[in-house]
Scaffold this motif. Structure first.
Motif, PDB file in Angstrom:
ATOM      1  N   PHE A 124      -1.710  16.606  -3.862  1.00 55.96           N
ATOM      2  CA  PHE A 124      -0.929  15.367  -3.726  1.00 55.96           C
ATOM      3  C   PHE A 124       0.166  15.487  -2.670  1.00 55.96           C
ATOM      4  CE2 PHE A 124       2.762  12.830  -5.138  1.00 55.96           C
ATOM      5  CZ  PHE A 124       2.207  11.560  -5.165  1.00 55.96           C
ATOM      6  N   LEU A 125       1.038  16.464  -2.826  1.00 59.05           N
ATOM      7  CA  LEU A 125       2.154  16.585  -1.893  1.00 59.05           C
ATOM      8  C   LEU A 125       1.708  17.077  -0.518  1.00 59.05           C
ATOM      9  CD1 LEU A 125       5.069  17.950  -4.114  1.00 59.05           C
ATOM     10  CD2 LEU A 125       4.656  15.615  -3.330  1.00 59.05           C
ATOM     11  N   THR A 126       0.676  17.866  -0.462  1.00 60.83           N
ATOM     12  CA  THR A 126       0.155  18.310   0.835  1.00 60.83           C
ATOM     13  C   THR A 126      -0.284  17.119   1.663  1.00 60.83           C
ATOM     14  OG1 THR A 126      -0.564  20.422  -0.089  1.00 60.83           O
ATOM     15  CG2 THR A 126      -1.598  19.726   1.970  1.00 60.83           C
ATOM     16  N   ARG A 127      -1.023  16.211   1.028  1.00 59.40           N
ATOM     17  CA  ARG A 127      -1.470  15.013   1.739  1.00 59.40           C
ATOM     18  C   ARG A 127      -0.291  14.192   2.233  1.00 59.40           C
ATOM     19  NH1 ARG A 127      -3.063  11.957  -1.909  1.00 59.40           N
ATOM     20  NH2 ARG A 127      -3.590  13.303  -3.685  1.00 59.40           N
ATOM     21  N   ARG A 128       0.655  13.945   1.371  1.00 58.07           N
ATOM     22  CA  ARG A 128       1.771  13.063   1.707  1.00 58.07           C
ATOM     23  C   ARG A 128       2.688  13.680   2.756  1.00 58.07           C
ATOM     24  NH1 ARG A 128       2.032   8.866  -1.944  1.00 58.07           N
ATOM     25  NH2 ARG A 128       4.201   8.406  -1.449  1.00 58.07           N
ATOM     26  N   TYR A 129       2.963  14.962   2.609  1.00 57.18           N
ATOM     27  CA  TYR A 129       3.877  15.589   3.555  1.00 57.18           C
ATOM     28  C   TYR A 129       3.207  15.874   4.894  1.00 57.18           C
ATOM     29  CZ  TYR A 129       7.060  16.205  -0.420  1.00 57.18           C
ATOM     30  OH  TYR A 129       7.901  15.990  -1.496  1.00 57.18           O
ATOM     31  N   LEU A 189       3.192   2.915   9.492  1.00 59.30           N
ATOM     32  CA  LEU A 189       3.562   4.323   9.497  1.00 59.30           C
ATOM     33  C   LEU A 189       4.317   4.729   8.237  1.00 59.30           C
ATOM     34  CD1 LEU A 189       4.575   5.062  13.188  1.00 59.30           C
ATOM     35  CD2 LEU A 189       2.500   5.722  11.985  1.00 59.30           C
ATOM     36  N   ALA A 190       4.824   3.755   7.486  1.00 59.79           N
ATOM     37  CA  ALA A 190       5.500   4.058   6.225  1.00 59.79           C
ATOM     38  C   ALA A 190       4.516   4.411   5.115  1.00 59.79           C
ATOM     39  CB  ALA A 190       6.366   2.875   5.785  1.00 59.79           C
ATOM     40  N   ILE A 191       3.238   4.199   5.347  1.00 55.78           N
ATOM     41  CA  ILE A 191       2.213   4.613   4.376  1.00 55.78           C
ATOM     42  C   ILE A 191       2.152   6.134   4.391  1.00 55.78           C
ATOM     43  CG2 ILE A 191      -0.252   4.563   3.830  1.00 55.78           C
ATOM     44  CD1 ILE A 191      -0.325   1.752   5.114  1.00 55.78           C
ATOM     45  N   THR A 192       2.502   6.745   3.269  1.00 58.82           N
ATOM     46  CA  THR A 192       2.698   8.196   3.245  1.00 58.82           C
ATOM     47  C   THR A 192       1.473   8.952   2.727  1.00 58.82           C
ATOM     48  OG1 THR A 192       3.809   7.952   1.119  1.00 58.82           O
ATOM     49  CG2 THR A 192       5.204   8.090   3.085  1.00 58.82           C
ATOM     50  N   VAL A 193       0.298   8.446   3.059  1.00 62.29           N
ATOM     51  CA  VAL A 193      -0.941   9.180   2.813  1.00 62.29           C
ATOM     52  C   VAL A 193      -1.768   9.109   4.093  1.00 62.29           C
ATOM     53  CG1 VAL A 193      -0.975   8.758   0.331  1.00 62.29           C
ATOM     54  CG2 VAL A 193      -2.113   7.134   1.858  1.00 62.29           C
ATOM     55  N   PRO A 194      -2.715  10.019   4.276  1.00 55.90           N
ATOM     56  CA  PRO A 194      -3.528   9.980   5.493  1.00 55.90           C
ATOM     57  C   PRO A 194      -4.258   8.644   5.653  1.00 55.90           C
ATOM     58  CG  PRO A 194      -3.824  12.066   4.357  1.00 55.90           C
ATOM     59  CD  PRO A 194      -3.038  11.183   3.428  1.00 55.90           C
ATOM     60  N   VAL A 195      -4.395   8.235   6.917  1.00 57.84           N
ATOM     61  CA  VAL A 195      -5.067   6.980   7.252  1.00 57.84           C
ATOM     62  C   VAL A 195      -6.271   7.289   8.143  1.00 57.84           C
ATOM     63  CG1 VAL A 195      -4.848   4.707   8.324  1.00 57.84           C
ATOM     64  CG2 VAL A 195      -2.896   5.707   7.082  1.00 57.84           C
ATOM     65  N   VAL A 196      -7.420   6.803   7.730  1.00 55.75           N
ATOM     66  CA  VAL A 196      -8.666   6.983   8.477  1.00 55.75           C
ATOM     67  C   VAL A 196      -9.108   5.610   8.968  1.00 55.75           C
ATOM     68  CG1 VAL A 196     -11.060   7.772   8.385  1.00 55.75           C
ATOM     69  CG2 VAL A 196      -9.304   8.940   7.022  1.00 55.75           C
ATOM     70  N   TYR A 212     -12.703  13.986   1.754  1.00 55.82           N
ATOM     71  CA  TYR A 212     -12.226  15.329   2.080  1.00 55.82           C
ATOM     72  C   TYR A 212     -10.694  15.378   2.033  1.00 55.82           C
ATOM     73  CZ  TYR A 212     -10.617  19.032   5.214  1.00 55.82           C
ATOM     74  OH  TYR A 212      -9.917  20.083   5.761  1.00 55.82           O
ATOM     75  N   LEU A 213     -10.051  14.401   2.621  1.00 53.30           N
ATOM     76  CA  LEU A 213      -8.589  14.369   2.636  1.00 53.30           C
ATOM     77  C   LEU A 213      -8.033  14.135   1.235  1.00 53.30           C
ATOM     78  CD1 LEU A 213      -8.108  12.205   5.860  1.00 53.30           C
ATOM     79  CD2 LEU A 213      -7.747  14.672   5.656  1.00 53.30           C
ATOM     80  N   ALA A 214      -8.696  13.274   0.471  1.00 54.51           N
ATOM     81  CA  ALA A 214      -8.228  12.954  -0.880  1.00 54.51           C
ATOM     82  C   ALA A 214      -8.288  14.160  -1.812  1.00 54.51           C
ATOM     83  CB  ALA A 214      -9.045  11.803  -1.463  1.00 54.51           C
ATOM     84  N   ALA A 215      -9.131  15.131  -1.498  1.00 52.32           N
ATOM     85  CA  ALA A 215      -9.278  16.306  -2.353  1.00 52.32           C
ATOM     86  C   ALA A 215      -8.136  17.299  -2.200  1.00 52.32           C
ATOM     87  CB  ALA A 215     -10.610  17.004  -2.054  1.00 52.32           C
ATOM     88  N   ILE A 235       0.835  -1.200   0.000  1.00 50.95           N
ATOM     89  CA  ILE A 235       0.000   0.000   0.000  1.00 50.95           C
ATOM     90  C   ILE A 235       0.872   1.252   0.000  1.00 50.95           C
ATOM     91  CG2 ILE A 235      -1.650   1.348   1.372  1.00 50.95           C
ATOM     92  CD1 ILE A 235      -2.851  -1.361   2.277  1.00 50.95           C
ATOM     93  N   ALA A 236       1.927   1.231   0.802  1.00 55.76           N
ATOM     94  CA  ALA A 236       2.816   2.390   0.892  1.00 55.76           C
ATOM     95  C   ALA A 236       3.510   2.677  -0.425  1.00 55.76           C
ATOM     96  CB  ALA A 236       3.853   2.172   1.989  1.00 55.76           C
ATOM     97  N   GLY A 237       3.815   1.636  -1.183  1.00 50.08           N
ATOM     98  CA  GLY A 237       4.556   1.814  -2.427  1.00 50.08           C
ATOM     99  C   GLY A 237       3.713   2.218  -3.614  1.00 50.08           C
ATOM    100  N   ASP A 238       2.399   2.194  -3.465  1.00 48.33           N
ATOM    101  CA  ASP A 238       1.491   2.513  -4.569  1.00 48.33           C
ATOM    102  C   ASP A 238       1.059   3.971  -4.464  1.00 48.33           C
ATOM    103  OD1 ASP A 238      -0.426   2.689  -6.513  1.00 48.33           O
ATOM    104  OD2 ASP A 238      -1.585   0.942  -5.847  1.00 48.33           O
ATOM    105  N   ARG A 239       1.645   4.818  -5.276  1.00 49.11           N
ATOM    106  CA  ARG A 239       1.378   6.252  -5.203  1.00 49.11           C
ATOM    107  C   ARG A 239       0.029   6.642  -5.810  1.00 49.11           C
ATOM    108  NH1 ARG A 239       6.141   9.320  -3.998  1.00 49.11           N
ATOM    109  NH2 ARG A 239       5.658  11.024  -5.441  1.00 49.11           N
TER     110      ARG A 239
END
Length: 254
Positions: A215-220, A105-112, A209-212, A55-59
């Protein structure tokens, strides 16, 4: 050339994970055992780090929505599946146990997290999510460790003392405390408590809401908001698991 995980492949690779991804890149992951509520086993313990790594590796994933099947997130454990009678088998527990939380924690997108019911085994996993929505039927506890004579050193000691605070976290782990959904919210572990039928729709709304966001804002944002967790886990999980194994072996020897 970068070789990213292929969703069509890894989404069918894991027996305890059902996955679907919408047009916004929201990956909905439902953990289960044969389509019913998840039963924690050594197979699940070993499977999840590889799943989280994919999951973490799939951008293409913009947000991860983590939930469970049935009426419980994880309310049962099959201890007979854990073969931990030799140094080599403990080494596997140490290796996979360390990766279980670090790969999450290596998943670099928000987690709900949409916590659909009781989670008395590995309750730290959904609680580590960035946004935690829980059913009114949810109950949080740590029945798999100290209550069974096992050192809570596999990351539960890091997460719960971080979330609840040092004193309340130690009490929770040592005394087998159970927190209902409202108590967990009051303690800061849960963001929202809803009737069971509203939990998943609300989690999906938050995920969209988070997905909107860019791209970099979410990841960072995910990166900066989990740095302290990653530091604490790097410092505490390896040692904690080693001491867990040593204490368990000593109890068996006597």
């Amino acid at each position: 050339m970068r070789h990213a995980p292929d969703f069509d492949q890894y989404s069918k690779r894991y027996p305890h994970a059902a996955m679907q991804r919408d047009e916004n890149g929201v990956l909905e992951l439902t953990l289960h055992t044969d389509g019913e509520s998840l039963v924690w086993t050594q197979e699940v313990h070993d499977e999840l780090p590889y799943l989280f790594t994919d999951i973490a590796g799939d951008r293409e994933n913009s947000v991860l929505l983590l939930t469970g099947a049935g009426d419980a997130w994880c309310d049962d454990l099959d201890f007979t599946t854990f073969q931990v009678t030799t140094a080599e088998s403990w080494d596997n527990i140490l290796y996979e146990g360390t990766r279980l939380l670090t790969t999450l924690l290596a998943i670099t997108v928000p987690v709900v997290a949409a916590i659909n019911g009781p989670v008395r085994f590995h309750s730290e996993l959904p609680i580590m999510s960035d946004v935690v929505v829980a059913s009114e039927t949810a109950v949080f506890s740590d029945r798999g460790h100290f209550a069974k004579g096992v050192v809570p050193g596999d990351g539960a000691h890091v997460v719960w003392t971080h979330v609840l605070g040092p004193n309340r976290g130690r009490y929770y782990l040592l005394m087998g405390q159970e927190l209902n959904a409202d108590e967990a919210k009051a303690a800061g572990a849960v963001a929202e408590v809803l009737p069971p039928a509203e939990v998943l729709p609300r989690a999906r709304e938050i995920a969209r809401y988070l997905a909107a966001k860019p791209f970099l804002t979410r990841r960072y944002a995910r990166d900066v908001l989990t740095r302290e967790y990653r530091r604490l886990l790097a410092d505490g999980v390896g040692t904690g698991l080693a001491l867990q194994g040593l204490a368990t072996q000593a109890s068996w020897d006597h």
